[in-house]
Each structure stands twice: as C-alpha cells, then as structure tokens.
Design an enzyme around this catalytic site. Structure first.
Site, PDB file in Angstrom:
ATOM      1  N   CYS A 188       0.833  -1.205   0.000  1.00  0.00           N
ATOM      2  CA  CYS A 188       0.000   0.000   0.000  1.00  0.00           C
ATOM      3  C   CYS A 188       0.869   1.257   0.000  1.00  0.00           C
ATOM      4  O   CYS A 188       1.491   1.579  -1.005  1.00  0.00           O
ATOM      5  CB  CYS A 188      -0.971  -0.027   1.185  1.00  0.00           C
ATOM      6  N   HIS A 301      -3.680  -5.250   0.426  1.00  0.00           N
ATOM      7  CA  HIS A 301      -3.150  -5.652   1.737  1.00  0.00           C
ATOM      8  C   HIS A 301      -3.205  -7.171   1.915  1.00  0.00           C
ATOM      9  O   HIS A 301      -4.232  -7.710   2.336  1.00  0.00           O
ATOM     10  CB  HIS A 301      -3.963  -4.986   2.842  1.00  0.00           C
ATOM     11  N   GLU A 303      -1.854  -8.880   4.213  1.00  0.00           N
ATOM     12  CA  GLU A 303      -1.790  -9.259   5.630  1.00  0.00           C
ATOM     13  C   GLU A 303      -3.148  -9.219   6.328  1.00  0.00           C
ATOM     14  O   GLU A 303      -3.353  -9.868   7.365  1.00  0.00           O
ATOM     15  CB  GLU A 303      -0.802  -8.348   6.375  1.00  0.00           C
TER      16      GLU A 303
END
Length: 374
Positions: A188, A301, A303
């Site tokens: 990001c 993202h 994660e």
C-alpha cells in the site's frame, strides 16, 4: 480326529447343538473379534473405491495387501546448505501510534501493526523493527541482522519517514548488487513510496477512490508469473482472484498503468502483474514485480485477510486466507535465499519479541493490535 473335535477347533464351525459358555474365550472370539476383523478387512479393501485422496500407505500395495507403515524406515530430507532456515525480516515503523484513538501522547511515537508481524511469522520468519526515527547508524546496524525488508501501509509520504524509507530501499538494492539476495516487500503506502523514490517524482501518484474496499485482481494478459509472488498459487485460486473479491484495497492514492509506463525509470524497474478498479471504475496498478531485483509491490493488503477484524470489508473466506498464506510463503521463501548469517545473540537482542503489542480493536476501526515505539 473326530469331526466333532475338528469343528470345535475352528471358531464358528461347531455344531448347532453344542453349547458354548458366554464367558468362554471361544464365545468372545466368535461374537466380538471376528465381526471387527471382517469389518476392518472390508474397509481396507474398499478404500480405493470410496476415496479419491489416498495416504501413501493406501497407494502402495504388495500381493494385494497394504504395506505396513511401521516397517518402513523414516527418511528426513537433508537441509539445503544454501538456504537460511532462520530468516528475519525488518519492518519499518510508521509515525504515530496506529490507533483510532490516541494510545500514546509521545510526539515521536511510531508503530507497526501487529498484522504485519503475524503475516511474516506465518511464513516462517521473525521480525526486527526498524524504528524510522532512530539514529541512522542504528537502523543500518539492524539491516545487517535481517534477510529482507517490509514497508507497511500508512499515510506519511514526506519528511524524515520518507527519507528513512528511501535510505533503507537504496541500501537494500546495494545488498542485492553486492550478491546477497535481499527481498523487499512494499504494501500500500510502501508501494506508493517506492513509486515516488524510483521515479524521482514525488508527484507521480494519482487520486483513487479505493478506501476499505474488497476487490479482484486482473492479471495482465499473457504475463509470465514465474519468479513472482503468484508462481506458487494454485491455478484455481489464481482464477478466483480475477472473479471473486479476495483482497482488500484501502488507499486514496495509486498509480495508473499509463502513468507507470510513461515514466522511464518506473517502467524499466517494475513490470505490472495485476490491475484493479476503484469505486469509480478507474484502473490502477495493484501488483508489480521488479525485473532485476527481488522487489514486490502491492497496492492491496495481503496481511489483513487473516489478521485484521475491525472492518467488515476485509475478506475472511478460506480462499482469502489462502491468498494471505501463499503471499507470506513467497516472501519468506525469498528471504531464505539471503546469504546473511548474523550472530544469534545480536538478532535476539533486537527482535520484536522484546516489545509488547497493544490491543486497540475495541473501537471497531483501525488495527486490532499495534506495537508502539516511543
């Protein structure tokens, strides 16, 4: 030998008018063990017909019988001496405390969301925090202890944070140029920072409406994904990523394919792997891979799927979790190629285990946990 004696010597063949005590071993054999024996035999003989997923012992037959697993010698593979099986990733902290409300009043506070730490750990590595406002010599000493770097999401694109990110990135390229395989993952904001650094243009980013939005990833046609983050993804998962919203986007800026290709420095450094569209159907670059370095950039993202719960937009399906896991596995597989083997005690002294995460998820927004450094 009489027929009567012979019949009694074989369980199940005695004459009907013979009386066998219910407490005798013969009775127990006939009415308890024999049925179980034949049930197990029937179960083994039909395993191929009932299941398409077989254990190794079920695939290996000899003279019609399943090989006994207990007779085979265990074989442990020999570790590859060229690989580092104890990799460590450096994660750059971000200014602020990372919470939806103030958790620290320190003006010099910085944070790392715990989801990034868990993401790295899920791939099989440990984390050393690279605190952005530490003295430069300390940060560079920590870089000697890690096997790769991760730039996180966030907002800050200027000042000391930008300068520190730029120095770390350039040092990472130097390590690769010197012969060490030193991967960089930029997520990001991290990808946006690399776009600015590589292009030598702090104004190269464009506005996009992709805040808190689950999305698909569109792969460029005929793009070769060998030696990229997607190389180990199962074909069916790659296909679903193009049709199902399996990743989370949460950004206000990005870069369009046209602008990336127009910039000579960026187009020579990165190849575009995927694009996505924002809420206004504007196309932006969502995944890139460097041509000559182990550098991967994500506008999305990877994660969050497995480790963040505040936003209902985060995908948590089994396929979404697989996206997180395969991405983490790729990062750490790259870090294992690093030649760096620092002293164990130096690593232990700087691991993120020396800090405690702070729970901040009760507000229902932002991160669930953060590590705060003051």
């Amino acid at each position: 030998m009489s027929a009567k004696f012979f019949s009694k010597s074989i369980p199940g063949t005695y004459p009907k008018n013979d009386i066998v005590s219910s407490s005798s071993p013969l009775y127990l054999w006939n009415y308890f063990w024999i049925p179980i024996f034949f049930y197990l035999l029937k179960d083994l003989s039909s395993v191929n017909a009932q299941s398409t997923i077989l254990l190794p012992s079920q695939r290996q037959h000899h003279d019609g019988f399943v090989n006994n697993l207990f007779t085979s010698e265990p074989r442990c593979s020999v570790p590859d001496p060229s690989l580092n099986y104890r990799p460590v990733i450096g994660i750059l902290s971000h200014p602020g405390d990372g919470a939806s409300g103030r958790l620290s009043n320190a003006t010099n506070a910085s944070y790392i969301a715990a989801s990034y730490v868990k993401f790295v750990e899920s791939g099989g590595a440990r984390v050393i925090p690279l605190i952005y406002n530490e003295p430069e010599e300390i940060i560079f000493e920590k870089l000697k202890l890690v096997n790769g770097v991760l730039f996180t999401g966030g907002r800050v694109k200027e000042g000391l944070y930008y300068e520190t990110a730029e120095k770390i990135f350039k040092k990472s390229l130097e390590k690769n140029d010197a012969g060490d395989h030193f991967p960089v993952f930029a997520i990001c904001l991290g990808f946006e920072l690399l776009s600015m650094i590589i292009s030598n243009d702090t104004n190269i980013l464009e506005p996009f409406g992709a805040r808190n939005q689950a999305s698909t990833l569109k792969f460029l046609e005929n793009r070769d994904i060998e030696r990229t983050v997607f190389q180990r993804f199962p074909p069916d998962l790659l296909e679903k990523m193009g049709t199902d919203c399996l990743v989370l986007q949460d950004h206000r800026f990005g870069i369009s394919p046209g602008r990336m290709l127009e910039n000579r420095d960026l187009s020579r450094f990165f190849k575009i792997l995927t694009t996505s569209v924002d809420e206004n159907n504007k196309v932006y670059v969502s995944t890139v891979q460097a041509y000559n370095y182990p550098v991967t950039g994500f506008q999305w993202h990877p994660e969050k799927n497995a480790f963040e719960w505040a936003s209902k937009a985060v995908p948590h399906s089994e396929d979404a979790i697989l996206v997180t896991q395969y991405t983490a596995n790729f990062l750490i597989s790259e870090a294992r190629k690093s030649l760096n083997r620092p002293a164990a005690q130096n690593v232990l002294d700087h691991l993120i285990y020396n800090y405690s995460p702070t729970y901040c998820g009760k507000a229902g927004k932002g991160y669930d946990e953060v590590y705060i450094f003051t």
